[in-house]
Design a protein around this motif. Sequence first.
Motif, PDB file in Angstrom:
ATOM      1  N   TYR A  91       0.831  -1.211   0.000  1.00  0.00           N
ATOM      2  CA  TYR A  91       0.000   0.000   0.000  1.00  0.00           C
ATOM      3  C   TYR A  91       0.862   1.256   0.000  1.00  0.00           C
ATOM      4  N   ASP A  92       1.928   1.278   0.804  1.00  0.00           N
ATOM      5  CA  ASP A  92       2.830   2.431   0.801  1.00  0.00           C
ATOM      6  C   ASP A  92       3.483   2.618  -0.555  1.00  0.00           C
ATOM      7  N   TYR A  93       3.813   1.495  -1.216  1.00  0.00           N
ATOM      8  CA  TYR A  93       4.420   1.600  -2.544  1.00  0.00           C
ATOM      9  C   TYR A  93       3.416   2.186  -3.541  1.00  0.00           C
ATOM     10  N   MET A  94       2.128   1.852  -3.385  1.00  0.00           N
ATOM     11  CA  MET A  94       1.114   2.420  -4.263  1.00  0.00           C
ATOM     12  C   MET A  94       0.967   3.921  -4.044  1.00  0.00           C
ATOM     13  N   LEU A  95       1.052   4.342  -2.783  1.00  0.00           N
ATOM     14  CA  LEU A  95       0.969   5.773  -2.510  1.00  0.00           C
ATOM     15  C   LEU A  95       2.162   6.522  -3.105  1.00  0.00           C
ATOM     16  N   ASP A  96       3.330   5.906  -3.087  1.00  0.00           N
ATOM     17  CA  ASP A  96       4.522   6.569  -3.599  1.00  0.00           C
ATOM     18  C   ASP A  96       4.656   6.444  -5.110  1.00  0.00           C
ATOM     19  N   HIS A  97       4.062   5.387  -5.717  1.00  0.00           N
ATOM     20  CA  HIS A  97       4.181   5.167  -7.162  1.00  0.00           C
ATOM     21  C   HIS A  97       2.788   4.915  -7.741  1.00  0.00           C
ATOM     22  N   PRO A  98       1.950   5.919  -7.799  1.00  0.00           N
ATOM     23  CA  PRO A  98       0.583   5.717  -8.300  1.00  0.00           C
ATOM     24  C   PRO A  98       0.528   5.396  -9.787  1.00  0.00           C
ATOM     25  N   GLU A  99       1.593   5.653 -10.539  1.00  0.00           N
ATOM     26  CA  GLU A  99       1.557   5.422 -11.985  1.00  0.00           C
ATOM     27  C   GLU A  99       1.632   3.934 -12.351  1.00  0.00           C
ATOM     28  N   HIS A 104      -0.199  -2.596  -8.988  1.00  0.00           N
ATOM     29  CA  HIS A 104      -1.003  -2.500  -7.766  1.00  0.00           C
ATOM     30  C   HIS A 104      -2.188  -3.465  -7.814  1.00  0.00           C
ATOM     31  N   TYR A 105      -2.817  -3.555  -8.982  1.00  0.00           N
ATOM     32  CA  TYR A 105      -3.918  -4.500  -9.128  1.00  0.00           C
ATOM     33  C   TYR A 105      -3.452  -5.941  -8.892  1.00  0.00           C
ATOM     34  N   TYR A 106      -2.312  -6.279  -9.467  1.00  0.00           N
ATOM     35  CA  TYR A 106      -1.805  -7.643  -9.342  1.00  0.00           C
ATOM     36  C   TYR A 106      -1.519  -7.991  -7.884  1.00  0.00           C
TER      37      TYR A 106
END
Length: 331
Positions: A91-99, A104-106
């Motif tokens: 989740y933190d990685y998604m916040l930092d790399h939203p592109e 993120h889906y996987y």
Amino acid sequence: AALLPRPARGLTDRLYCGRRVCYEVLGVSRQASKAEIARAYRQLARQYHPDRYRGEPPGGEGSGAQAAHEKFLLIAAAYETLKDEETRKDYDYMLDHPEEYYRHYYHYYSRRLAPKVDVTIVILVTVCAISVFQFFSWWSSYNEAINYLASVPKYRIQATEIARQQGLLNKTKEKGKNRRSKEEIREEEEEIIKDIIKNKIDIKGGYQKPKIYDILLFQILLAPFYWCKYVVWYCWWIYCFTIKGQEYGVEEKLYIIRRYMKMSQSQFDSLEDHQKETFLERQLWIRENYEVYKREQEEELKKKMAMDPRWKRYRRWMKNEGPGRLTFIDD
């Protein structure tokens, strides 16, 4: 077009807490510890739990119990996301790399849909269950074969004669207090005859005595050993009979014949000894001799089927009635 990179969307409705940041839902910072996250969740859960909620939910996010229920589900989703270290890391990685939309889906659905039980344990339990069923099924077939042989006069007379010579049947005729009924004596004699058949007759093929090393579990465990043994044997075969040109022995000749006949080892072992001697006399390990033998067997089978009354009736029925027609003929 679907495979092209999508523009950065940041938070997504179907992932984690949707458009809300899970840290903001619980009212904690990204540096909060697990204890702080658990404490914040318990406070909010007591406040918004549907069984405890009374009145309007604070914060102006709606009215009534329905809004409190949705708020409670959002709090629970935030806590489920942040309480686990691996999920929180994703989740933190998604916040930092939203592109990185697809990544993120996987990670999200791979964790949600992952089996709760280790696949290795499931496979091991399945193999063990199949092995147990296989072993008891073989014992059942073996006992059926023994019961059948005990009813065949040829084997029953031989077993009875051996039992009398060994004095086993005389012990069943007792007098006095130990005298038993005729049914008990008959059952004991039957067991004695079956034991003699088991020990004196070597049953081959599919009804041979079960061995624990033949079940699936041991076959899988011993597969590397069998593979190495086969490689060593194959290299020995090439060296002895291809490179050095040695003559085949009896076992090698029978092996080649079995390969020509496309029979398994158990099927070939179930053949009578005189059949194997006939194979050796006709030199069936030579390909040309085997082809002649095969044609002879096919011709003999055709003659046998031509003389078989049941086969004649079937051909007559196929000629007169034909398939696909309703008749009242029993055979």
